[in-house]
Design a protein around this motif. Structure first.
Motif, PDB file in Angstrom:
ATOM      1  N   HIS A  16       0.719  -1.157  -0.141  1.00 57.03           N
ATOM      2  CA  HIS A  16      -0.405   0.075  -0.120  1.00 57.03           C
ATOM      3  C   HIS A  16       1.015   1.294  -0.102  1.00 57.03           C
ATOM      4  O   HIS A  16       0.519   1.976  -0.983  1.00 57.03           O
ATOM      5  N   LEU A  17       1.719   1.165   0.675  1.00 57.65           N
ATOM      6  CA  LEU A  17       2.755   2.002   1.311  1.00 57.65           C
ATOM      7  C   LEU A  17       4.457   2.510  -0.330  1.00 57.65           C
ATOM      8  O   LEU A  17       3.977   3.528  -0.470  1.00 57.65           O
ATOM      9  N   GLY A  18       4.122   1.454  -1.201  1.00 59.97           N
ATOM     10  CA  GLY A  18       5.293   1.180  -1.917  1.00 59.97           C
ATOM     11  C   GLY A  18       6.667   1.431  -1.336  1.00 59.97           C
ATOM     12  O   GLY A  18       7.411   1.613  -2.356  1.00 59.97           O
ATOM     13  N   THR A  19       6.211   0.956   0.069  1.00 58.28           N
ATOM     14  CA  THR A  19       7.795   0.901   0.278  1.00 58.28           C
ATOM     15  C   THR A  19       7.968   0.032   1.582  1.00 58.28           C
ATOM     16  O   THR A  19       7.468  -0.723   1.968  1.00 58.28           O
ATOM     17  N   LYS A  20       9.310  -0.415   1.710  1.00 58.27           N
ATOM     18  CA  LYS A  20      10.020  -1.707   2.564  1.00 58.27           C
ATOM     19  C   LYS A  20       9.502  -0.658   3.795  1.00 58.27           C
ATOM     20  O   LYS A  20      10.807   0.155   3.879  1.00 58.27           O
ATOM     21  N   LEU A  21       9.454  -1.691   4.827  1.00 61.53           N
ATOM     22  CA  LEU A  21       8.930  -1.151   6.183  1.00 61.53           C
ATOM     23  C   LEU A  21      10.416  -2.147   7.452  1.00 61.53           C
ATOM     24  O   LEU A  21      10.541  -1.550   7.756  1.00 61.53           O
ATOM     25  N   VAL A  22       9.900  -3.025   6.690  1.00 64.11           N
ATOM     26  CA  VAL A  22      11.157  -3.599   6.646  1.00 64.11           C
ATOM     27  C   VAL A  22      12.131  -4.743   6.183  1.00 64.11           C
ATOM     28  O   VAL A  22      11.853  -4.781   5.064  1.00 64.11           O
ATOM     29  N   GLU A  23      13.441  -5.021   6.244  1.00 62.25           N
ATOM     30  CA  GLU A  23      14.471  -6.215   5.579  1.00 62.25           C
ATOM     31  C   GLU A  23      13.764  -6.854   6.340  1.00 62.25           C
ATOM     32  O   GLU A  23      14.637  -7.519   7.259  1.00 62.25           O
ATOM     33  N   ARG A  24      13.880  -7.961   5.509  1.00 56.99           N
ATOM     34  CA  ARG A  24      13.409  -9.832   5.646  1.00 56.99           C
ATOM     35  C   ARG A  24      14.948 -10.467   5.232  1.00 56.99           C
ATOM     36  O   ARG A  24      15.252 -10.847   4.416  1.00 56.99           O
ATOM     37  N   SER A  25      15.541 -11.788   5.904  1.00 51.22           N
ATOM     38  CA  SER A  25      16.843 -12.736   6.586  1.00 51.22           C
ATOM     39  C   SER A  25      15.774 -13.448   6.591  1.00 51.22           C
ATOM     40  O   SER A  25      15.140 -14.021   7.094  1.00 51.22           O
ATOM     41  N   THR A  26      16.816 -15.045   6.177  1.00 52.57           N
ATOM     42  CA  THR A  26      15.895 -16.238   6.788  1.00 52.57           C
ATOM     43  C   THR A  26      16.412 -16.034   8.142  1.00 52.57           C
ATOM     44  O   THR A  26      15.525 -17.509   8.861  1.00 52.57           O
ATOM     45  N   ARG A  27      17.168 -15.373   8.956  1.00 56.05           N
ATOM     46  CA  ARG A  27      17.063 -15.231  10.465  1.00 56.05           C
ATOM     47  C   ARG A  27      16.606 -13.966  11.181  1.00 56.05           C
ATOM     48  O   ARG A  27      16.133 -14.176  12.105  1.00 56.05           O
ATOM     49  N   ALA A  28      16.476 -13.183  10.542  1.00 55.78           N
ATOM     50  CA  ALA A  28      15.262 -12.043  11.343  1.00 55.78           C
ATOM     51  C   ALA A  28      15.828 -10.464  10.094  1.00 55.78           C
ATOM     52  O   ALA A  28      14.798 -10.586   8.682  1.00 55.78           O
ATOM     53  N   LEU A  29      14.429  -9.907  11.323  1.00 53.99           N
ATOM     54  CA  LEU A  29      13.615  -8.930  10.638  1.00 53.99           C
ATOM     55  C   LEU A  29      13.906  -7.344  10.980  1.00 53.99           C
ATOM     56  O   LEU A  29      14.792  -7.389  11.729  1.00 53.99           O
ATOM     57  N   THR A  30      15.096  -6.686   9.948  1.00 57.32           N
ATOM     58  CA  THR A  30      15.618  -5.494  10.602  1.00 57.32           C
ATOM     59  C   THR A  30      15.034  -4.504   9.702  1.00 57.32           C
ATOM     60  O   THR A  30      13.955  -4.458   8.925  1.00 57.32           O
ATOM     61  N   ILE A  31      14.296  -3.807  10.937  1.00 53.87           N
ATOM     62  CA  ILE A  31      13.737  -2.144  10.720  1.00 53.87           C
ATOM     63  C   ILE A  31      14.309  -1.455   9.199  1.00 53.87           C
ATOM     64  O   ILE A  31      15.380  -0.917   9.794  1.00 53.87           O
ATOM     65  N   THR A  32      13.418  -0.391   8.395  1.00 47.25           N
ATOM     66  CA  THR A  32      13.968   0.326   7.378  1.00 47.25           C
ATOM     67  C   THR A  32      13.994   1.533   8.087  1.00 47.25           C
ATOM     68  O   THR A  32      13.179   1.698   9.029  1.00 47.25           O
ATOM     69  N   PRO A  33      14.845   1.902   7.930  1.00 48.86           N
ATOM     70  CA  PRO A  33      14.598   3.866   7.607  1.00 48.86           C
ATOM     71  C   PRO A  33      13.291   4.477   7.717  1.00 48.86           C
ATOM     72  O   PRO A  33      12.619   5.377   8.397  1.00 48.86           O
ATOM     73  N   GLU A  34      12.689   4.031   6.906  1.00 50.98           N
ATOM     74  CA  GLU A  34      11.248   3.981   6.079  1.00 50.98           C
ATOM     75  C   GLU A  34       9.986   3.757   7.294  1.00 50.98           C
ATOM     76  O   GLU A  34       9.299   4.182   8.122  1.00 50.98           O
ATOM     77  N   GLY A  35      10.418   2.410   7.436  1.00 45.54           N
ATOM     78  CA  GLY A  35       9.941   2.021   8.766  1.00 45.54           C
ATOM     79  C   GLY A  35      10.076   2.883  10.024  1.00 45.54           C
ATOM     80  O   GLY A  35       9.111   2.483  10.830  1.00 45.54           O
ATOM     81  N   GLU A  36      11.360   3.314  10.789  1.00 52.01           N
ATOM     82  CA  GLU A  36      11.284   3.800  12.430  1.00 52.01           C
ATOM     83  C   GLU A  36      10.249   4.740  11.663  1.00 52.01           C
ATOM     84  O   GLU A  36       9.564   5.321  13.054  1.00 52.01           O
ATOM     85  N   ALA A  37      10.731   5.439  10.605  1.00 54.21           N
ATOM     86  CA  ALA A  37       9.829   6.682  10.580  1.00 54.21           C
ATOM     87  C   ALA A  37       7.649   6.495  10.471  1.00 54.21           C
ATOM     88  O   ALA A  37       7.573   7.510  11.224  1.00 54.21           O
TER      89      ALA A  37
END
Length: 105
Positions: A16-37
């Motif tokens: 919906h937003l057209g941007t990634k809020l988190v980066e996904r890996s096989t072991r973890a999720l990391t919040i993106t700067p856009e996700g933090e905002a």
């Protein structure tokens, strides 16, 4: 709520937003700067909603208006003492206290 449901809702929101809020890996999720905002703005909105709910709840629970008491003079003295000692929250009330006219004669 099942993890799969949260994952699906997050994916739908990112789409919906057209941007990634988190980066996904096989072991973890990391919040993106856009996700933090986005998270910070969402937390601010939630705090505002809590404040709105509290204000509305307080307005409902706090009586207001005019309190008019017509009593005999001996009871009027007790009411005056009670009000003077803070027995009734009169912050939003205007009060009128009238003693029994017959007792004044």
């Amino acid at each position: 709520m099942p993890r799969s449901s949260v994952s699906k809702l997050l994916q739908d929101l990112e789409q919906h937003l057209g941007t990634k809020l988190v980066e996904r890996s096989t072991r973890a999720l990391t919040i993106t700067p856009e996700g933090e905002a986005y998270r910070d703005l969402a937390l601010g909105l939630l705090a505002d909603l809590d404040a709105m709910d509290a204000a509305a709840g307080q307005a409902r629970s706090s009586p207001r208006g005019r309190l008019r008491v017509d009593v005999g003079s001996s009871l009027a003295n007790l009411v005056i003492i009670y009000l003077g000692e803070g027995g009734l929250d009169v912050g939003r009330w205007s009060t009128e206290l009238h003693g029994d006219p017959a007792a004044r004669r």
